[in-house]
Design an enzyme around this catalytic site. Structure first.
Site, PDB file in Angstrom:
ATOM      1  N   GLY A 156      -2.792  -6.545  -3.826  1.00  0.00           N
ATOM      2  CA  GLY A 156      -3.965  -7.030  -3.095  1.00  0.00           C
ATOM      3  C   GLY A 156      -4.812  -5.842  -2.664  1.00  0.00           C
ATOM      4  N   ARG A 157      -5.555  -6.052  -1.579  1.00  0.00           N
ATOM      5  CA  ARG A 157      -6.505  -5.009  -1.177  1.00  0.00           C
ATOM      6  C   ARG A 157      -5.796  -3.734  -0.726  1.00  0.00           C
ATOM      7  NH1 ARG A 157      -9.472  -9.782   1.928  1.00  0.00           N
ATOM      8  NH2 ARG A 157      -7.265 -10.147   2.245  1.00  0.00           N
ATOM      9  N   ILE A 158      -4.624  -3.876  -0.080  1.00  0.00           N
ATOM     10  CA  ILE A 158      -3.908  -2.670   0.356  1.00  0.00           C
ATOM     11  C   ILE A 158      -3.298  -1.961  -0.853  1.00  0.00           C
ATOM     12  CG2 ILE A 158      -1.974  -1.801   1.738  1.00  0.00           C
ATOM     13  CD1 ILE A 158      -2.510  -4.156   3.693  1.00  0.00           C
ATOM     14  N   ILE A 237       6.114  -1.024   3.176  1.00  0.00           N
ATOM     15  CA  ILE A 237       5.215  -1.099   4.337  1.00  0.00           C
ATOM     16  C   ILE A 237       4.710  -2.544   4.483  1.00  0.00           C
ATOM     17  CG2 ILE A 237       4.416   1.290   4.572  1.00  0.00           C
ATOM     18  CD1 ILE A 237       2.385  -1.163   2.571  1.00  0.00           C
ATOM     19  N   ALA A 238       5.428  -3.498   3.838  1.00  0.00           N
ATOM     20  CA  ALA A 238       4.925  -4.869   3.797  1.00  0.00           C
ATOM     21  C   ALA A 238       5.566  -5.728   4.897  1.00  0.00           C
ATOM     22  CB  ALA A 238       5.166  -5.453   2.420  1.00  0.00           C
ATOM     23  N   ARG A 239       6.774  -6.206   4.657  1.00  0.00           N
ATOM     24  CA  ARG A 239       7.463  -7.047   5.634  1.00  0.00           C
ATOM     25  C   ARG A 239       8.958  -6.900   5.484  1.00  0.00           C
ATOM     26  NH1 ARG A 239       3.953  -7.436   8.414  1.00  0.00           N
ATOM     27  NH2 ARG A 239       2.827  -9.211   9.247  1.00  0.00           N
ATOM     28  N   GLU A 268      13.812  -7.045  12.549  1.00  0.00           N
ATOM     29  CA  GLU A 268      13.309  -6.014  13.450  1.00  0.00           C
ATOM     30  C   GLU A 268      12.968  -6.620  14.820  1.00  0.00           C
ATOM     31  OE1 GLU A 268       9.996  -4.937  10.784  1.00  0.00           O
ATOM     32  OE2 GLU A 268       8.615  -5.612  12.324  1.00  0.00           O
ATOM     33  N   HIS A 286       7.552  -0.022  12.265  1.00  0.00           N
ATOM     34  CA  HIS A 286       6.444  -0.928  11.920  1.00  0.00           C
ATOM     35  C   HIS A 286       5.111  -0.406  12.479  1.00  0.00           C
ATOM     36  CE1 HIS A 286       5.582  -5.379  10.801  1.00  0.00           C
ATOM     37  NE2 HIS A 286       4.513  -4.634  10.605  1.00  0.00           N
ATOM     38  N   ILE A 287       4.704   0.762  11.963  1.00  0.00           N
ATOM     39  CA  ILE A 287       3.505   1.419  12.501  1.00  0.00           C
ATOM     40  C   ILE A 287       2.457   1.718  11.425  1.00  0.00           C
ATOM     41  CG2 ILE A 287       4.738   2.457  14.456  1.00  0.00           C
ATOM     42  CD1 ILE A 287       4.679   5.149  12.843  1.00  0.00           C
TER      43      ILE A 287
HETATM   44  C1  GLV Z   1       1.301  -5.696  10.137  1.00  0.00           C
HETATM   45  O1  GLV Z   1       2.418  -5.742   9.763  1.00  0.00           O
HETATM   46  C2  GLV Z   1       0.283  -6.562   9.631  1.00  0.00           C
HETATM   47  O2  GLV Z   1       0.606  -7.549   8.961  1.00  0.00           O
HETATM   48  O3  GLV Z   1      -0.897  -6.272   9.874  1.00  0.00           O
END
Ligand code: GLV
Length: 332
Positions: A156-158, A237-239, A268, A286-287
């Site tokens: 996706g966009r990220i 860095i997703a979930r 978490e 989660h930062i």
């Molecule tokens: C953070 O985890 C978000 O979904 O923005």
């Protein structure tokens, strides 16, 4: 006329919260904490709007306790904590914070990938521990990132923002996604579509950017880890829940993969003890979106959505990132 009430589940930037005060009775929590179901129900019972984070599950049970609730703004782009079908069924609007965080999260994916591949955390711990008495030429050998193959699962966009950064590293980008991107976007990102098996087998560094859905639960488990290169780095860095954390701990321990950089965890803020035991993993709480500017932008967007849902602010009547716009049509 009494003002509607907005509940804010965690403290954030007081000047941004202040924009709500002319129009709302603001009930803002003053500390970050986890709410038991009964505490959440008590807060939602008097709320016309709520600004919540991933830790607050707004499902059918929570909605049943919230007779006045008309809008929920989620502080995050991922919204697996919200039951959108149940919210829509109850005529409650919901929003998330897309786009404002894309570049910041992409920066962080690279930070974790570089730190894990080049063993930054491990080396720093060793130095802080007073162990640096001389240097060993063969010490701290890590994996190169430049010129290597970076795999992105979820484009996706990220994911696209992560891919664009690879140009300066002269790295090759492979991706897999539910649907293939338009060729113009593939060209812009210099990214090549492959099936998931090829992605796993070919990536020197694999970055996960999938939304969490029941289908994506443990999308990376023991079998997928075994299909990766033994030198590979895995970045999430997703979930939490997209990776089987117990399987990852084993894979890091037995050399199935080389290293990992992980920002999100199953269950978490608890972290699987097997991950904490490993040195070849960089862990963070989660930062990925936590830059000063981006967290302010996310808070502003959440507040804009709430204001708009109640007919105020620059987007009056049109919450800019509403997830279930049909609710507005039904209300008019
Ligand atoms: C953070 O985890 C978000 O979904 O923005």
């Amino acid at each position: 006329m009494t003002k509607p009430t907005v509940w804010i589940s965690r403290p954030f930037f007081p000047d941004i919260v202040d924009r709500l005060r002319p129009h709302f009775d603001v009930r803002a929590e003053t500390e970050e904490r986890k709410f038991a179901a009964a505490e959440l129900a008590a807060r939602l019972a008097v709320a016309d709007a709520a600004i919540v984070g991933l830790a607050e599950r707004i499902d059918a049970t929570a909605i049943a306790a919230a007779p006045r609730l008309r809008f929920v703004a989620n502080l995050g782009v991922g919204y697996n904590n919200l039951d959108i079908a149940a919210l829509t069924g109850a005529g409650i609007g919901a929003s998330n914070t897309p786009d404002v965080l894309n570049e910041t999260v992409a920066d962080y994916a690279w930070a974790l990938m570089l730190a894990a591949a080049r063993r930054v955390g491990e080396a720093e711990r060793w130095l802080r521990d007073g162990q640096w008495h001389g240097s060993r030429f063969e010490g701290w050998l890590g994996a190169d990132v430049h010129g290597r193959t970076i795999g992105i699962l979820g484009m996706g966009r990220i994911g696209q923002a992560i891919a664009r950064r690879a140009v300066g590293f002269r790295a090759r980008v492979l991706y897999h996604n539910r649907s293939r991107l338009a060729s113009a976007i593939e060209r812009e990102c210099a990214a090549t579509y492959v099936d998931k098996a090829t992605l796993l087998a070919s990536s020197d560094h694999l970055i996960l950017v999938l939304p969490y859905t029941p289908e994506n639960h443990h999308a990376i488990g023991a079998a997928e880890l075994a299909a990766m290169k033994p030198t590979a780095t895995l970045v999430n860095i997703a979930r939490g829940g997209i990776v089987d954390d117990a399987a990852l701990a084993r894979a890091l321990a037995d050399g199935t993969i080389g290293a990992a950089g992980i920002d999100v965890f199953e269950g978490e803020p608890a972290v699987h003890p097997g991950l904490l035991e490993r040195q070849n993993i960089v862990l963070s709480p989660h930062i990925a979106s936590a830059s000063r500017d981006t967290r302010r932008d996310m808070a502003t967007l959440a507040v804009d959505n709430v204001l708009a849902a109640f007919g105020h602010g620059p987007h009056a009547g049109q919450p800019p990132t509403i997830l279930n716009p049909g609710v507005l049509a039904d209300a008019s």
